[in-house]
Design a protein around this motif. Sequence first.
Motif, PDB file in Angstrom:
ATOM      1  N   MET A   1       0.849  -1.213   0.000  1.00 31.69           N
ATOM      2  CA  MET A   1       0.000   0.000   0.000  1.00 31.69           C
ATOM      3  C   MET A   1       0.877   1.252   0.000  1.00 31.69           C
ATOM      4  SD  MET A   1      -1.220  -0.071   4.047  1.00 31.69           S
ATOM      5  CE  MET A   1      -0.714  -1.768   4.379  1.00 31.69           C
ATOM      6  N   ARG A   2       0.316   2.357  -0.475  1.00 37.24           N
ATOM      7  CA  ARG A   2       1.040   3.629  -0.477  1.00 37.24           C
ATOM      8  C   ARG A   2       0.937   4.301   0.897  1.00 37.24           C
ATOM      9  NH1 ARG A   2       1.664   4.640  -5.984  1.00 37.24           N
ATOM     10  NH2 ARG A   2       2.068   2.556  -6.767  1.00 37.24           N
ATOM     11  N   LEU A   3       1.739   5.341   1.066  1.00 37.64           N
ATOM     12  CA  LEU A   3       1.763   6.084   2.328  1.00 37.64           C
ATOM     13  C   LEU A   3       0.364   6.573   2.724  1.00 37.64           C
ATOM     14  CD1 LEU A   3       3.599   7.147   4.550  1.00 37.64           C
ATOM     15  CD2 LEU A   3       4.033   9.180   3.174  1.00 37.64           C
ATOM     16  N   SER A   4      -0.381   7.073   1.733  1.00 36.53           N
ATOM     17  CA  SER A   4      -1.705   7.620   2.055  1.00 36.53           C
ATOM     18  C   SER A   4      -2.640   6.536   2.598  1.00 36.53           C
ATOM     19  CB  SER A   4      -2.327   8.278   0.819  1.00 36.53           C
ATOM     20  OG  SER A   4      -2.360   7.333  -0.244  1.00 36.53           O
ATOM     21  N   GLU A   5      -2.542   5.328   2.020  1.00 38.54           N
ATOM     22  CA  GLU A   5      -3.399   4.247   2.512  1.00 38.54           C
ATOM     23  C   GLU A   5      -2.946   3.778   3.899  1.00 38.54           C
ATOM     24  OE1 GLU A   5      -3.835   0.844  -0.069  1.00 38.54           O
ATOM     25  OE2 GLU A   5      -5.087  -0.186   1.435  1.00 38.54           O
ATOM     26  N   LEU A   6      -1.625   3.715   4.108  1.00 32.57           N
ATOM     27  CA  LEU A   6      -1.087   3.350   5.427  1.00 32.57           C
ATOM     28  C   LEU A   6      -1.611   4.330   6.473  1.00 32.57           C
ATOM     29  CD1 LEU A   6       0.910   1.488   6.998  1.00 32.57           C
ATOM     30  CD2 LEU A   6       2.683   3.200   6.547  1.00 32.57           C
ATOM     31  N   SER A   7      -1.655   5.593   6.113  1.00 35.52           N
ATOM     32  CA  SER A   7      -2.159   6.622   7.017  1.00 35.52           C
ATOM     33  C   SER A   7      -3.639   6.404   7.314  1.00 35.52           C
ATOM     34  CB  SER A   7      -1.935   8.006   6.398  1.00 35.52           C
ATOM     35  OG  SER A   7      -2.668   8.981   7.107  1.00 35.52           O
ATOM     36  N   ARG A   8      -4.399   6.148   6.258  1.00 30.00           N
ATOM     37  CA  ARG A   8      -5.830   5.958   6.425  1.00 30.00           C
ATOM     38  C   ARG A   8      -6.125   4.740   7.295  1.00 30.00           C
ATOM     39  NH1 ARG A   8      -9.291   3.129   4.046  1.00 30.00           N
ATOM     40  NH2 ARG A   8      -7.926   2.391   2.391  1.00 30.00           N
ATOM     41  N   ARG A   9      -5.438   3.632   6.980  1.00 31.32           N
ATOM     42  CA  ARG A   9      -5.735   2.395   7.702  1.00 31.32           C
ATOM     43  C   ARG A   9      -5.243   2.411   9.147  1.00 31.32           C
ATOM     44  NH1 ARG A   9      -4.285  -2.743   4.132  1.00 31.32           N
ATOM     45  NH2 ARG A   9      -4.987  -3.753   6.054  1.00 31.32           N
ATOM     46  N   SER A  10      -4.171   3.152   9.423  1.00 31.52           N
ATOM     47  CA  SER A  10      -3.629   3.175  10.783  1.00 31.52           C
ATOM     48  C   SER A  10      -4.243   4.309  11.615  1.00 31.52           C
ATOM     49  CB  SER A  10      -2.118   3.361  10.748  1.00 31.52           C
ATOM     50  OG  SER A  10      -1.799   4.618  10.175  1.00 31.52           O
ATOM     51  N   GLY A  11      -4.826   5.285  10.927  1.00 30.78           N
ATOM     52  CA  GLY A  11      -5.330   6.449  11.656  1.00 30.78           C
ATOM     53  C   GLY A  11      -4.227   7.391  12.102  1.00 30.78           C
TER      54      GLY A  11
ATOM     55  N   GLU B   1      12.854   9.096  12.184  1.00 33.91           N
ATOM     56  CA  GLU B   1      13.450   8.786  13.484  1.00 33.91           C
ATOM     57  C   GLU B   1      13.817   7.310  13.610  1.00 33.91           C
ATOM     58  OE1 GLU B   1      14.138  10.831  16.201  1.00 33.91           O
ATOM     59  OE2 GLU B   1      13.825  12.453  14.764  1.00 33.91           O
ATOM     60  N   GLY B   2      13.529   6.536  12.597  1.00 32.30           N
ATOM     61  CA  GLY B   2      13.919   5.128  12.623  1.00 32.30           C
ATOM     62  C   GLY B   2      12.997   4.224  13.435  1.00 32.30           C
ATOM     63  N   LEU B   3      11.810   4.693  13.797  1.00 32.59           N
ATOM     64  CA  LEU B   3      10.873   3.841  14.540  1.00 32.59           C
ATOM     65  C   LEU B   3      10.185   2.871  13.588  1.00 32.59           C
ATOM     66  CD1 LEU B   3      11.061   6.338  16.565  1.00 32.59           C
ATOM     67  CD2 LEU B   3       8.865   5.537  17.380  1.00 32.59           C
ATOM     68  N   LEU B   4      10.028   3.317  12.357  1.00 29.14           N
ATOM     69  CA  LEU B   4       9.330   2.526  11.351  1.00 29.14           C
ATOM     70  C   LEU B   4      10.337   2.232  10.245  1.00 29.14           C
ATOM     71  CD1 LEU B   4       6.276   1.748  10.979  1.00 29.14           C
ATOM     72  CD2 LEU B   4       6.073   3.743   9.501  1.00 29.14           C
ATOM     73  N   PRO B   5      10.495   0.955   9.859  1.00 25.63           N
ATOM     74  CA  PRO B   5      11.450   0.668   8.779  1.00 25.63           C
ATOM     75  C   PRO B   5      10.946   1.257   7.459  1.00 25.63           C
ATOM     76  CG  PRO B   5      10.264  -1.335   9.436  1.00 25.63           C
ATOM     77  CD  PRO B   5       9.829  -0.246  10.371  1.00 25.63           C
ATOM     78  N   PRO B   6      11.862   1.641   6.555  1.00 28.30           N
ATOM     79  CA  PRO B   6      11.435   2.240   5.293  1.00 28.30           C
ATOM     80  C   PRO B   6      10.626   1.248   4.458  1.00 28.30           C
ATOM     81  CG  PRO B   6      13.821   1.821   5.304  1.00 28.30           C
ATOM     82  CD  PRO B   6      13.315   1.547   6.682  1.00 28.30           C
TER      83      PRO B   6
ATOM     84  N   LEU C   1       9.654   2.405  -4.726  1.00 24.08           N
ATOM     85  CA  LEU C   1       9.123   2.150  -6.074  1.00 24.08           C
ATOM     86  C   LEU C   1       9.721   3.130  -7.080  1.00 24.08           C
ATOM     87  CD1 LEU C   1       5.318   1.594  -5.357  1.00 24.08           C
ATOM     88  CD2 LEU C   1       7.111  -0.134  -5.669  1.00 24.08           C
ATOM     89  N   SER C   2       9.943   4.343  -6.611  1.00 24.72           N
ATOM     90  CA  SER C   2      10.551   5.373  -7.459  1.00 24.72           C
ATOM     91  C   SER C   2      11.193   6.368  -6.495  1.00 24.72           C
ATOM     92  CB  SER C   2       9.484   6.061  -8.305  1.00 24.72           C
ATOM     93  OG  SER C   2       8.696   6.913  -7.487  1.00 24.72           O
ATOM     94  N   ALA C   3      11.746   7.445  -7.030  1.00 28.90           N
ATOM     95  CA  ALA C   3      12.426   8.412  -6.162  1.00 28.90           C
ATOM     96  C   ALA C   3      11.470   8.997  -5.120  1.00 28.90           C
ATOM     97  CB  ALA C   3      13.042   9.523  -6.998  1.00 28.90           C
ATOM     98  N   THR C   4      10.200   9.051  -5.438  1.00 30.33           N
ATOM     99  CA  THR C   4       9.261   9.715  -4.531  1.00 30.33           C
ATOM    100  C   THR C   4       8.178   8.780  -3.980  1.00 30.33           C
ATOM    101  OG1 THR C   4       7.893  10.324  -6.405  1.00 30.33           O
ATOM    102  CG2 THR C   4       9.509  11.965  -5.666  1.00 30.33           C
ATOM    103  N   GLN C   5       8.176   7.513  -4.411  1.00 33.86           N
ATOM    104  CA  GLN C   5       7.106   6.636  -3.933  1.00 33.86           C
ATOM    105  C   GLN C   5       7.653   5.341  -3.318  1.00 33.86           C
ATOM    106  OE1 GLN C   5       4.111   6.035  -6.996  1.00 33.86           O
ATOM    107  NE2 GLN C   5       2.928   7.590  -5.883  1.00 33.86           N
ATOM    108  N   ALA C   6       7.019   4.940  -2.227  1.00 35.82           N
ATOM    109  CA  ALA C   6       7.402   3.677  -1.594  1.00 35.82           C
ATOM    110  C   ALA C   6       6.146   2.871  -1.291  1.00 35.82           C
ATOM    111  CB  ALA C   6       8.199   3.938  -0.327  1.00 35.82           C
ATOM    112  N   GLU C   7       6.366   1.572  -1.162  1.00 35.87           N
ATOM    113  CA  GLU C   7       5.263   0.640  -0.920  1.00 35.87           C
ATOM    114  C   GLU C   7       5.378   0.100   0.514  1.00 35.87           C
ATOM    115  OE1 GLU C   7       2.899  -0.379  -3.022  1.00 35.87           O
ATOM    116  OE2 GLU C   7       2.231  -2.272  -2.159  1.00 35.87           O
ATOM    117  N   TYR C   8       4.259   0.089   1.243  1.00 34.86           N
ATOM    118  CA  TYR C   8       4.256  -0.398   2.619  1.00 34.86           C
ATOM    119  C   TYR C   8       3.369  -1.632   2.723  1.00 34.86           C
ATOM    120  CZ  TYR C   8       6.324   4.147   3.265  1.00 34.86           C
ATOM    121  OH  TYR C   8       7.156   5.223   3.169  1.00 34.86           O
ATOM    122  N   ASP C   9       3.627  -2.470   3.765  1.00 31.63           N
ATOM    123  CA  ASP C   9       2.828  -3.686   3.900  1.00 31.63           C
ATOM    124  C   ASP C   9       2.199  -3.802   5.294  1.00 31.63           C
ATOM    125  OD1 ASP C   9       4.861  -4.423   5.585  1.00 31.63           O
ATOM    126  OD2 ASP C   9       5.903  -5.626   4.057  1.00 31.63           O
ATOM    127  N   ASP C  10       1.598  -4.962   5.549  1.00 31.21           N
ATOM    128  CA  ASP C  10       0.890  -5.145   6.823  1.00 31.21           C
ATOM    129  C   ASP C  10       1.820  -5.070   8.033  1.00 31.21           C
ATOM    130  OD1 ASP C  10      -1.539  -5.263   5.662  1.00 31.21           O
ATOM    131  OD2 ASP C  10      -1.744  -7.451   5.726  1.00 31.21           O
TER     132      ASP C  10
END
Lengths: 210, 210
Positions: free
Chosen positions: A1-11, A23-28, A32-41
Motif C-alpha cells: 500500500m502507499r503512504l496515504s493508505e497506510l495513514s488511512r488504515r492506521s489512523g 526517526e527510525g521507529l518505522l522501517p522504510p 518504487l521510485s524516487a518519490t514513492q514507496a510501498e508499505y505492507d501489513d
Amino acid sequence: MRLSELSRRSGVSVTTIKYYLREGLLPPGRQLSATQAEYDDDHLRRLRLIRALTGPRGLSVSITRDLLGALEEHTGDIHVLLGLALGAIGPVGEPEGDAPEGSPERGEVDRLVDELGWAVHAGAPARTTLAETLASLRGLGVPLDWRVLLPYARLAERTAALDFDQLEGIDDSLEVMERALLLTVLLEPALLALRRLAQENESARRHAGA
Amino acid sequence: MRLSELSRRSGVSVTTIKYYLREGLLPPGRQLSATQAEYDDDHLRRLRLIRALTGPRGLSVSITRDLLGALEEHTGDIHVLLGLALGAIGPVGEPEGDAPEGSPERGEVDRLVDELGWAVHAGAPARTTLAETLASLRGLGVPLDWRVLLPYARLAERTAALDFDQLEGIDDSLEVMERALLLTVLLEPALLALRRLAQENESARRHAGA
C-alpha cells in the motif's frame, strides 16, 4: 500500500508517519521510485504498536525506538527481551527526586526485594519509584514502613503470573514481546480502575451498617 | 506563622499559596491587619494534602476544592465520605473515547461487576476506564475478554482490603479521609512499580532455563 493508505488504515497522519520513518521507529518501505514507496501489513502492525507505546500513558519516541531495535536484535532469547522491554519502560510516573540513590528509603526497598527473594536488577527504575513513594508518604505524615508493602508485593506476584499466563501459547517471540509490552502498559489504568472499584465495594462492606 | 514561614515550611511558593487561598482550597488565616494574616499547623497540613492531591499523578484544582469541601461537610458519615472521595478522584489516565456509554465493552464491564457482586455506582468513572482498556487492546489485536479481568479483580479486592487495613485505628474521620486519599493516589505508582518488578522476577522464573 502507499503512504496515504497506510495513514488511512492506521489512523496516523502522513506527517507523523514521515516523522517515525525519519526517526527510525518505522522501517522504510520498498522504494518504487524516487518519490514513492510501498508499505505492507508489517508496517501497519508496527505503527499500531508505536501508537500504543507512545500513547497517553506511554513512552518517549527515543525509548520506543531503542526498544523496537532491541526487539529485533534479540529475537532468540525471550528472557533477555522481556528484561529489556520491562526495564526500558522506565519508572512509573514522574520522578520527584524525593529518594535518591543511597537514601534510607532506597535501602528499605532493597530490603523488601531481598525479603521477597525476587530476581530483579539492582538498577531497576521501579525500585526508585517505590523509594519515592515511601519518602512522599512520610513527608505527608503517613509513615509507612517497607513491611506494609510486603502483602501488596505478594499480590503483585500473582498479578504478574496472570500477565504471563496471557502470553502462553504464542510462539513467535516478537509477538510475545509486543503483547507483553501492550499488556504491561495498557493494563495499568485498568488495574488501577479495578482497585478503585474494589475500594468502593470494600468501603460499602465495612461501613454500610456503621 | 506568617505567609513567608508557611511557604518555607511547606515548600510551596507564596504565589501558589495565594492562588490556593483565592481559589478556596486553603481557608484564610487569622487576619492580624489589613495586609497580614497568621497561619497555623492546620494550614500547613492542608497545604501538604493539596500538594499531594494536585501533584504529578493528581487531581485538578477544582476537583481538589470540591473534595476538600465535601470532607468538611460530611465529617459524620465515613462511608459517604469515602464514596465521595473515591468517586471524585475520577477516571484513571486520559479518557481516550474508545468505549462510550452503551458500547459493547461498557456492557462487558457491567457484566464483570455483576459477576463480582461488587456494590459500586453505575456511574463510577473507573467502569469507563475498564471499557476503554478493553476497546484499546482490541484495536491493537489483543482480544481480551472481560473474563480475563476476573482474576485481576479478585486480586484488586484483596489489595483494597489492605488499603482499608491501613486506616484501622484512626478515629478522626477527617484524618481517615485524608489518609484514604493519600494512600489511594500516592500508592498507585508504587503498586505499578511492584507489578513491574514482579514481572521481571516472573520472567526470570519462567524463562531462565529455557
